[in-house]
Design a protein around this motif. Structure first.
Motif, mmCIF file in Angstrom:
data_model
loop_
_atom_site.group_PDB
_atom_site.id
_atom_site.type_symbol
_atom_site.label_atom_id
_atom_site.label_comp_id
_atom_site.label_asym_id
_atom_site.label_seq_id
_atom_site.Cartn_x
_atom_site.Cartn_y
_atom_site.Cartn_z
ATOM 1 N N VAL A 57 15.735 29.134 51.812
ATOM 2 C CA VAL A 57 14.826 30.670 51.423
ATOM 3 C C VAL A 57 15.108 31.948 51.651
ATOM 4 N N SER A 58 14.700 32.840 50.056
ATOM 5 C CA SER A 58 15.356 34.151 51.118
ATOM 6 C C SER A 58 14.069 35.291 49.429
ATOM 7 N N SER A 59 13.765 36.209 50.696
ATOM 8 C CA SER A 59 13.413 37.575 50.356
ATOM 9 C C SER A 59 13.811 38.184 49.036
ATOM 10 N N GLN A 60 14.507 37.677 48.155
ATOM 11 C CA GLN A 60 15.299 38.670 47.551
ATOM 12 C C GLN A 60 15.887 37.268 46.195
ATOM 13 N N ALA A 61 14.074 35.969 46.126
ATOM 14 C CA ALA A 61 14.933 35.799 44.833
ATOM 15 C C ALA A 61 14.401 36.095 43.594
ATOM 16 N N ASN A 73 11.206 31.603 47.243
ATOM 17 C CA ASN A 73 10.605 33.313 47.983
ATOM 18 C C ASN A 73 10.299 32.888 48.735
ATOM 19 N N ILE A 74 10.176 34.450 49.704
ATOM 20 C CA ILE A 74 9.512 34.294 50.846
ATOM 21 C C ILE A 74 9.259 35.625 50.987
ATOM 22 N N ALA A 75 8.105 36.644 51.879
ATOM 23 C CA ALA A 75 8.511 37.680 51.825
ATOM 24 C C ALA A 75 9.864 38.163 53.271
ATOM 25 N N PRO A 76 9.874 39.098 52.823
ATOM 26 C CA PRO A 76 10.781 40.168 54.255
ATOM 27 C C PRO A 76 10.259 40.478 55.506
ATOM 28 N N LEU A 77 10.702 40.607 56.686
ATOM 29 C CA LEU A 77 10.119 40.530 57.802
ATOM 30 C C LEU A 77 10.174 42.298 57.727
ATOM 31 N N THR A 78 8.362 42.695 57.874
ATOM 32 C CA THR A 78 8.245 44.496 57.676
ATOM 33 C C THR A 78 7.955 44.717 59.035
ATOM 34 N N TYR A 79 8.502 46.042 59.254
ATOM 35 C CA TYR A 79 8.297 47.010 60.605
ATOM 36 C C TYR A 79 8.122 48.377 60.874
ATOM 37 N N THR A 80 7.527 48.910 61.587
ATOM 38 C CA THR A 80 7.501 50.693 61.495
ATOM 39 C C THR A 80 8.312 51.164 61.975
ATOM 40 N N GLY A 81 8.605 52.094 62.052
ATOM 41 C CA GLY A 81 9.404 53.385 62.978
ATOM 42 C C GLY A 81 10.897 53.171 62.471
ATOM 43 N N ASP A 82 11.513 53.009 63.950
ATOM 44 C CA ASP A 82 13.187 52.718 63.788
ATOM 45 C C ASP A 82 14.242 51.387 62.886
ATOM 46 N N GLY A 83 14.001 51.572 61.617
ATOM 47 C CA GLY A 83 15.091 49.985 61.232
ATOM 48 C C GLY A 83 15.790 49.768 62.352
ATOM 49 N N ASP A 84 16.869 50.902 63.377
ATOM 50 C CA ASP A 84 17.415 50.141 64.228
ATOM 51 C C ASP A 84 16.980 49.085 65.267
ATOM 52 N N LEU A 85 16.312 50.043 65.977
ATOM 53 C CA LEU A 85 14.681 49.253 67.351
ATOM 54 C C LEU A 85 14.345 47.574 66.265
ATOM 55 N N ALA A 86 13.819 47.961 65.172
ATOM 56 C CA ALA A 86 13.618 46.682 64.276
ATOM 57 C C ALA A 86 14.993 45.846 64.794
ATOM 58 N N LEU A 87 15.719 45.710 63.873
ATOM 59 C CA LEU A 87 16.460 45.334 63.908
ATOM 60 C C LEU A 87 17.879 44.426 65.451
ATOM 61 N N GLU A 88 17.297 45.969 66.415
ATOM 62 C CA GLU A 88 17.636 45.293 67.738
ATOM 63 C C GLU A 88 16.690 44.734 68.389
ATOM 64 N N VAL A 101 11.888 22.649 56.238
ATOM 65 C CA VAL A 101 13.157 23.511 58.086
ATOM 66 C C VAL A 101 12.769 24.618 57.967
ATOM 67 N N ASN A 102 13.731 26.000 56.617
ATOM 68 C CA ASN A 102 14.315 26.938 56.261
ATOM 69 C C ASN A 102 12.596 27.734 56.700
ATOM 70 N N ARG A 103 11.976 27.920 55.731
ATOM 71 C CA ARG A 103 10.891 28.505 55.313
ATOM 72 C C ARG A 103 9.692 27.764 56.849
ATOM 73 N N ALA A 104 10.049 27.365 57.289
ATOM 74 C CA ALA A 104 9.282 26.692 58.765
ATOM 75 C C ALA A 104 10.185 28.181 59.977
ATOM 76 N N ARG A 105 11.872 28.204 60.375
ATOM 77 C CA ARG A 105 12.138 28.816 60.618
ATOM 78 C C ARG A 105 11.362 30.320 60.725
ATOM 79 N N VAL A 106 11.728 30.085 58.964
ATOM 80 C CA VAL A 106 11.361 32.357 58.950
ATOM 81 C C VAL A 106 10.201 32.592 59.763
ATOM 82 N N GLU A 107 8.893 32.170 58.979
ATOM 83 C CA GLU A 107 7.479 32.225 59.437
ATOM 84 C C GLU A 107 7.508 31.913 60.849
ATOM 85 N N ALA A 108 8.421 30.787 61.385
ATOM 86 C CA ALA A 108 8.484 31.314 63.295
ATOM 87 C C ALA A 108 9.131 32.734 63.849
ATOM 88 N N ILE A 109 10.405 33.887 63.030
ATOM 89 C CA ILE A 109 10.962 34.197 63.423
ATOM 90 C C ILE A 109 9.690 35.279 63.431
#
Length: 161
Positions: A52-56, A69-84, A147-155
């Protein structure tokens, strides 16, 4: 009756051999050569339905574009904190190891419990759009049985909470 006993014994021997092969690492596959984000894009989805890829959609004409095709993870605020936050979540995940951690990129490997199949999961921080793109792909096999889709959705569920 004797033939059934031999067939049962053969089935048990094959299953045991498969499990042993997995435990010894023979089913883990090799690390793909094209990992990482180049020019703001992760590698394309696999040619078979096992990723799966959010850039498919950035790969028009790709044979697995719709499946992957799968949606990317979204966040608000600081990107560094989101990646952390994402890295901390991955570190706590069972059978998941972070292999590469950069300022805007994470590559992790996830292994199955019994047979030790390995999947590669990548995340790229797209700061201007406040998303983290994701690609998750099996190293072996033509299908991943979702499995990959389920993993990304769980994350995603853990990341969003």
């Amino acid at each position: 009756m004797k033939i059934l006993w031999y067939l049962a014994l053969l089935a048990v021997a094959l299953a045991a051999t498969l499990v042993l092969a997995g435990q010894l690492g023979f089913l883990s596959g090799s690390v793909p050569r094209q990992l990482g984000a180049t020019g703001g894009r992760l590698s394309p989805p696999s040619q078979t339905p096992n990723s799966v890829s959010s850039q498919a959609d950035q790969y028009p004409g790709h044979p697995q574009k719709d499946y992957a095709n799968i949606a990317p993870l979204t966040y608000t605020g600081d990107g560094d904190l989101a990646l952390e936050k994402l890295a901390a979540l991955l570190q706590k995940s069972e059978r998941t190891v972070i292999v590469t951690r950069g300022p805007d990129y994470i590559h992790a490997q996830c292994t199955t419990k019994l047979l030790k199949f390995t999947d590669d999961v990548e995340f790229w921080l797209d700061r201007p759009n406040s998303v983290i793109h994701v690609r998750s792909a099996s190293r072996l096999g033509r299908k991943d049985f979702g499995v990959n889709r389920a993993r990304v959705e769980a994350i995603r569920a853990q990341f969003s909470s």
